[in-house]
Design a protein around this motif. Structure first.
Motif, PDB file in Angstrom:
ATOM      1  N   GLY A 194       0.781  -1.070   0.134  1.00  0.00           N
ATOM      2  CA  GLY A 194       0.003  -0.040  -0.027  1.00  0.00           C
ATOM      3  C   GLY A 194       0.881   1.244   0.015  1.00  0.00           C
ATOM      4  O   GLY A 194       1.935   1.255   0.248  1.00  0.00           O
ATOM      5  N   VAL A 195       0.272   2.363  -0.372  1.00  0.00           N
ATOM      6  CA  VAL A 195       0.783   3.627  -0.214  1.00  0.00           C
ATOM      7  C   VAL A 195       1.696   4.195   1.064  1.00  0.00           C
ATOM      8  O   VAL A 195       2.872   4.310   1.030  1.00  0.00           O
ATOM      9  CB  VAL A 195      -0.084   4.713  -0.623  1.00  0.00           C
ATOM     10  N   ARG A 196       0.963   3.741   1.979  1.00  0.00           N
ATOM     11  CA  ARG A 196       1.445   4.288   3.288  1.00  0.00           C
ATOM     12  C   ARG A 196       2.937   3.223   3.634  1.00  0.00           C
ATOM     13  O   ARG A 196       3.797   4.085   4.094  1.00  0.00           O
ATOM     14  CB  ARG A 196       0.602   3.973   4.416  1.00  0.00           C
ATOM     15  N   GLU A 197       2.886   2.341   3.253  1.00  0.00           N
ATOM     16  CA  GLU A 197       4.119   1.278   3.506  1.00  0.00           C
ATOM     17  C   GLU A 197       5.346   1.819   2.821  1.00  0.00           C
ATOM     18  O   GLU A 197       6.394   1.746   3.062  1.00  0.00           O
ATOM     19  CB  GLU A 197       3.563  -0.067   3.111  1.00  0.00           C
ATOM     20  N   ILE A 198       4.719   2.000   1.501  1.00  0.00           N
ATOM     21  CA  ILE A 198       5.841   2.706   0.491  1.00  0.00           C
ATOM     22  C   ILE A 198       6.430   3.915   1.152  1.00  0.00           C
ATOM     23  O   ILE A 198       7.672   4.162   1.129  1.00  0.00           O
ATOM     24  CB  ILE A 198       5.499   2.620  -0.883  1.00  0.00           C
ATOM     25  N   LEU A 199       5.539   4.871   1.391  1.00  0.00           N
ATOM     26  CA  LEU A 199       6.164   6.042   1.657  1.00  0.00           C
ATOM     27  C   LEU A 199       6.975   6.233   2.989  1.00  0.00           C
ATOM     28  O   LEU A 199       7.991   6.883   3.243  1.00  0.00           O
ATOM     29  CB  LEU A 199       5.043   7.256   2.039  1.00  0.00           C
ATOM     30  N   GLY A 200       6.304   5.292   4.058  1.00  0.00           N
ATOM     31  CA  GLY A 200       7.207   5.330   5.369  1.00  0.00           C
ATOM     32  C   GLY A 200       7.089   6.406   5.916  1.00  0.00           C
ATOM     33  O   GLY A 200       6.280   7.241   6.065  1.00  0.00           O
ATOM     34  N   GLU A 201       8.447   6.839   6.355  1.00  0.00           N
ATOM     35  CA  GLU A 201       8.464   8.256   7.181  1.00  0.00           C
ATOM     36  C   GLU A 201       9.008   9.328   6.359  1.00  0.00           C
ATOM     37  O   GLU A 201       9.803   9.979   6.671  1.00  0.00           O
ATOM     38  CB  GLU A 201       9.304   7.839   8.503  1.00  0.00           C
ATOM     39  N   VAL A 202       8.465   9.591   5.154  1.00  0.00           N
ATOM     40  CA  VAL A 202       8.791  10.703   4.332  1.00  0.00           C
ATOM     41  C   VAL A 202       8.449  11.745   5.165  1.00  0.00           C
ATOM     42  O   VAL A 202       7.648  12.039   5.944  1.00  0.00           O
ATOM     43  CB  VAL A 202       8.088  10.700   2.945  1.00  0.00           C
ATOM     44  N   THR A 203       9.150  13.022   4.775  1.00  0.00           N
ATOM     45  CA  THR A 203       8.733  14.597   5.476  1.00  0.00           C
ATOM     46  C   THR A 203       7.709  14.979   4.792  1.00  0.00           C
ATOM     47  O   THR A 203       7.717  15.378   3.491  1.00  0.00           O
ATOM     48  CB  THR A 203      10.040  15.035   5.676  1.00  0.00           C
ATOM     49  N   CYS A 204       6.495  15.395   5.663  1.00  0.00           N
ATOM     50  CA  CYS A 204       5.689  16.216   5.095  1.00  0.00           C
ATOM     51  C   CYS A 204       5.332  17.390   5.740  1.00  0.00           C
ATOM     52  O   CYS A 204       5.033  17.539   7.137  1.00  0.00           O
ATOM     53  CB  CYS A 204       4.128  15.259   5.041  1.00  0.00           C
ATOM     54  N   HIS A 205       5.348  18.567   4.887  1.00  0.00           N
ATOM     55  CA  HIS A 205       5.108  20.008   5.758  1.00  0.00           C
ATOM     56  C   HIS A 205       3.647  20.392   5.508  1.00  0.00           C
ATOM     57  O   HIS A 205       3.433  21.812   5.801  1.00  0.00           O
ATOM     58  CB  HIS A 205       6.301  20.779   5.261  1.00  0.00           C
ATOM     59  N   ALA A 206       3.003  19.770   4.825  1.00  0.00           N
ATOM     60  CA  ALA A 206       1.326  20.141   4.563  1.00  0.00           C
ATOM     61  C   ALA A 206       0.540  18.902   4.292  1.00  0.00           C
ATOM     62  O   ALA A 206       0.945  17.939   4.825  1.00  0.00           O
ATOM     63  CB  ALA A 206       1.677  20.875   3.156  1.00  0.00           C
ATOM     64  N   GLU A 207      -0.510  19.290   3.950  1.00  0.00           N
ATOM     65  CA  GLU A 207      -1.600  18.186   3.936  1.00  0.00           C
ATOM     66  C   GLU A 207      -1.202  16.930   2.994  1.00  0.00           C
ATOM     67  O   GLU A 207      -0.786  17.231   1.777  1.00  0.00           O
ATOM     68  CB  GLU A 207      -3.046  18.897   3.373  1.00  0.00           C
ATOM     69  N   VAL A 208      -1.717  16.007   3.381  1.00  0.00           N
ATOM     70  CA  VAL A 208      -1.315  14.641   2.326  1.00  0.00           C
ATOM     71  C   VAL A 208      -2.686  13.807   2.566  1.00  0.00           C
ATOM     72  O   VAL A 208      -3.271  13.419   3.379  1.00  0.00           O
ATOM     73  CB  VAL A 208      -0.239  13.700   3.033  1.00  0.00           C
ATOM     74  N   VAL A 209      -3.293  13.408   1.143  1.00  0.00           N
ATOM     75  CA  VAL A 209      -4.226  12.886   0.921  1.00  0.00           C
ATOM     76  C   VAL A 209      -3.700  11.526   0.534  1.00  0.00           C
ATOM     77  O   VAL A 209      -3.182  11.190  -0.622  1.00  0.00           O
ATOM     78  CB  VAL A 209      -5.094  13.350   0.059  1.00  0.00           C
ATOM     79  N   ILE A 210      -4.245  10.343   1.347  1.00  0.00           N
ATOM     80  CA  ILE A 210      -3.934   9.024   1.107  1.00  0.00           C
ATOM     81  C   ILE A 210      -5.106   8.214   0.978  1.00  0.00           C
ATOM     82  O   ILE A 210      -5.932   8.145   2.015  1.00  0.00           O
ATOM     83  CB  ILE A 210      -2.841   8.257   1.910  1.00  0.00           C
ATOM     84  N   ASP A 211      -5.486   7.628  -0.042  1.00  0.00           N
ATOM     85  CA  ASP A 211      -6.925   6.876  -0.199  1.00  0.00           C
ATOM     86  C   ASP A 211      -6.589   5.294   0.056  1.00  0.00           C
ATOM     87  O   ASP A 211      -6.529   4.626  -1.151  1.00  0.00           O
ATOM     88  CB  ASP A 211      -7.708   6.999  -1.408  1.00  0.00           C
ATOM     89  N   GLU A 212      -6.727   4.848   1.244  1.00  0.00           N
ATOM     90  CA  GLU A 212      -6.285   3.320   1.266  1.00  0.00           C
ATOM     91  C   GLU A 212      -7.339   2.567   1.080  1.00  0.00           C
ATOM     92  O   GLU A 212      -7.273   1.260   1.002  1.00  0.00           O
ATOM     93  CB  GLU A 212      -5.720   3.086   2.682  1.00  0.00           C
ATOM     94  N   ALA A 213      -8.576   3.070   0.455  1.00  0.00           N
ATOM     95  CA  ALA A 213      -9.639   2.231   0.199  1.00  0.00           C
ATOM     96  C   ALA A 213      -9.312   1.377  -1.246  1.00  0.00           C
ATOM     97  O   ALA A 213      -9.789   0.322  -1.584  1.00  0.00           O
ATOM     98  CB  ALA A 213     -10.958   3.104  -0.089  1.00  0.00           C
ATOM     99  N   VAL A 214      -8.442   1.891  -1.907  1.00  0.00           N
ATOM    100  CA  VAL A 214      -8.030   1.265  -3.046  1.00  0.00           C
ATOM    101  C   VAL A 214      -6.692   0.533  -2.832  1.00  0.00           C
ATOM    102  O   VAL A 214      -5.695   0.840  -2.434  1.00  0.00           O
ATOM    103  CB  VAL A 214      -7.417   2.432  -4.177  1.00  0.00           C
ATOM    104  N   SER A 215      -7.171  -0.890  -2.826  1.00  0.00           N
ATOM    105  CA  SER A 215      -6.111  -1.878  -2.259  1.00  0.00           C
ATOM    106  C   SER A 215      -5.336  -2.343  -3.478  1.00  0.00           C
ATOM    107  O   SER A 215      -5.573  -2.158  -4.767  1.00  0.00           O
ATOM    108  CB  SER A 215      -6.666  -3.208  -1.742  1.00  0.00           C
ATOM    109  N   PRO A 216      -3.867  -2.529  -3.271  1.00  0.00           N
ATOM    110  CA  PRO A 216      -2.920  -2.976  -4.322  1.00  0.00           C
ATOM    111  C   PRO A 216      -3.345  -4.329  -5.002  1.00  0.00           C
ATOM    112  O   PRO A 216      -4.023  -5.164  -4.222  1.00  0.00           O
ATOM    113  CB  PRO A 216      -1.653  -3.178  -3.771  1.00  0.00           C
ATOM    114  N   PRO A 217      -3.228  -4.289  -6.356  1.00  0.00           N
ATOM    115  CA  PRO A 217      -3.917  -5.844  -6.732  1.00  0.00           C
ATOM    116  C   PRO A 217      -2.916  -6.831  -6.310  1.00  0.00           C
ATOM    117  O   PRO A 217      -1.841  -6.755  -5.902  1.00  0.00           O
ATOM    118  CB  PRO A 217      -3.551  -5.600  -8.343  1.00  0.00           C
ATOM    119  N   GLU A 218      -3.751  -7.929  -6.331  1.00  0.00           N
ATOM    120  CA  GLU A 218      -3.093  -9.369  -5.730  1.00  0.00           C
ATOM    121  C   GLU A 218      -2.078  -9.782  -6.642  1.00  0.00           C
ATOM    122  O   GLU A 218      -2.005  -9.602  -8.060  1.00  0.00           O
ATOM    123  CB  GLU A 218      -4.222 -10.510  -5.590  1.00  0.00           C
TER     124      GLU A 218
END
Length: 523
Positions: free
Chosen positions: A499-523
């Motif tokens: 998923g997106v969160r796992e790939i991004l890990g602890e990137v540095t974000c100084h503003a709003e971040v939108v992550i839609d985890e409802a979309v799952s990676p394909p099997e």
């Protein structure tokens, strides 16, 4: 002259004075040490180690201010030049092939050096990793008889290595040159490493025990957060490097004119922010020099495909080999593009981007090379602060950067593959590690693999609905990308398994971040 017991005592007293005196007294003590050792060459290694040990202390510690460091550098120059002057700082002109005492090793790791001039010096193993060079620095005509390690060094002022000779490996991985750099006429007998900034250590190297103690200088460059690159990730030779990292960073003009590379010349992931000339340079072995800002007019390559990998900038190619090797000439097979991204005129660079777009549209086999050239352009460091006021020229530079980004995005979106629009460049990879990207919109793009390790995203960034075969935003737990403005990953797929969160890990974000985890990676 043989060193007697009384001389050793005199040396100990002189070294003690260097450590204990302050202000003008310390300057006098440094000069006294140089004068003492001038008569007893056998004391040179001990004197060099004593002065280097003082210079490795933090700036200002125990009164070691800029004046003391400047004088210490003068003493080192006298001790390390084969034709030592009578007094520290005196003139010394070494012969073409210096004769005399054996070269002395020099350890100035993490030192702060002020106006250092080791021109004409002869050194053994030279260790400058993580050092800061304040003011002007010169190693002109210096001779490095052992390995020279300048990894992660910072040159705040002009750096001169004109006609320097490197008889061992020369490592400049992740060095930062904040002003002009001059390697005109330099000779590299072994590995010339200006590429990725990690160190190479063999499995049994005792240095592994002290890797965690290394503390690189903070990455205080305009528009760039400190991505905390790892210090060492490699075991073995250069072909086994773990992907990721960043190379040497040149902000001002750099010259390798008439330089000679007898071994591998490795500039993979180096960044050139201004003119980079390799005119009349000679290359004998493997080469990775694909940055679009490079000028290779009159350069020659004496190697063969069997020697190892070779990568030249798009627009340059070796001509048929002659007595002096193959001359690098403009590549007529990729006309009308002819290296325009290296031009100082923004209008010429704008034409070059358009020429590259047309070239990739017409010739699918060149698309990856075209993308690599544009990514190389986007990786050129900006010398001005994006948060501050901008000149007209800086505004033009930013708009050119946006133009390059839009050109790539338009060809990475499958929806644009329609009559009258550009074709979809399917399966192409993006090499944008360390890049400074402004208002990047890759929404809806389909990309092969993308390396955003340590990239800096400014303005508004869009990845909504994008699909990647794989993407990296960090190197292990370090080398993290930074988002300085809002970013959307809504509906994005950055990997086929994670998923997106796992790939991004602890990137540095100084503003709003939108992550839609409802979309799952394909099997």
């Amino acid at each position: 002259m043989t060193v007697g017991e009384s001389d050793s005592v005199a040396f100990q007293n002189a070294a003690r004075a260097v450590a204990q005196e302050t202000g003008a007294g310390r300057i006098a003590a440094l000069r006294g040490l140089g004068e003492l050792v001038a008569g007893y060459p056998g004391l040179r290694p001990r004197a060099v180690a004593t002065v280097a040990d003082r210079l490795r202390a933090p700036m200002g510690a125990d009164g070691w201010d800029a004046d003391a460091r400047r004088e210490a550098g003068r003493v080192l120059a006298v001790l390390l030049r084969p034709a030592a002057a009578d007094v520290p700082g005196g003139p010394a002109t070494p012969p073409a092939e210096p004769q005399g005492p054996p070269a002395v090793d020099l350890d100035l790791r993490a030192a702060t050096l002020v106006d250092l001039d080791l021109g004409g010096a002869v050194l053994g193993a030279a260790r400058f990793a993580d050092a800061r060079f304040l003011g002007a620095t010169s190693f002109a005509d210096a001779r490095f008889t052992g390995d020279a390690d300048f990894a992660r060094t910072v040159f705040h002022g002009p750096a001169r290595f004109t006609r320097a000779r490197f008889l061992g490996h020369a490592a400049f991985g992740r060095a930062r040159f904040r002003a002009d750099a001059d390697f005109t006429g330099a000779r590299f007998a072994a590995f010339a490493w200006f590429g990725r900034g990690e160190d190479e250590l063999w499995e049994d190297d005792p240095a592994w025990e002290t890797v965690e103690e290394t503390s690189p200088a903070g990455w205080d460059e305009p528009n760039e957060d400190d991505p905390h690159w790892p210090v060492a990730v490699l075991m073995g030779d250069y072909q086994e490097w773990t992907e990721g990292g960043d190379g040497a960073r040149f902000v001002g003009p750099v010259s390798f004119r008439q330089a000679h590379f007898a071994g591998p010349a490795w500039f993979f992931k180096a960044r050139f922010g201004a003119a980079a000339t390799f005119r009349q340079a000679g290359f004998d072995g493997p080469v990775h020099l694909d940055q679009p800002t490079v000028d290779l007019a009159g350069a020659t390559w004496a190697g063969t495909a069997d020697d190892g990998p070779v990568c030249w900038p798009l627009g340059w190619t070796p001509a048929p080999a002659g007595p002096g090797g193959a001359e690098l000439v403009p590549d007529d097979s990729v006309r009308p593009y002819a290296g325009q991204l290296a031009d100082a005129d923004p209008d010429v660079r704008r034409y070059g981007l358009a020429a590259l777009a047309d070239l990739g549209d017409a010739r699918p086999e060149l698309r990856q090379r075209v993308v690599d050239a544009v990514c190389g352009y986007l990786r050129t460091p900006l010398s001005f602060d994006l948060a501050g006021p901008r000149t007209d020229g800086q505004a033009v530079e930013l708009e050119l950067r946006r133009t390059a980004q839009r050109m790539l995005a338009a060809r990475l979106r499958p929806s644009t593959d329609a009559p009258g629009g550009p074709p979809h460049w399917a399966g192409t990879d993006l090499m944008l590690c360390g890049a400074t990207l402004v208002d990047l919109d890759l929404g809806g793009c389909h990309v092969g693999y993308a390396d955003f390790t340590g990239a800096q995203f400014h303005g508004r960034t869009g990845f909504a609905g994008s699909v990647f075969g794989g993407a990296a935003f960090r190197l292990g737990g370090d080398g993290r990308a930074s988002f300085h403005g809002p970013v959307s990953f809504a509906g994005a797929r950055l990997d086929g398994r994670r998923g997106v969160r796992e790939i991004l890990g602890e990137v540095t974000c100084h503003a709003e971040v939108v992550i839609d985890e409802a979309v799952s990676p394909p099997e």
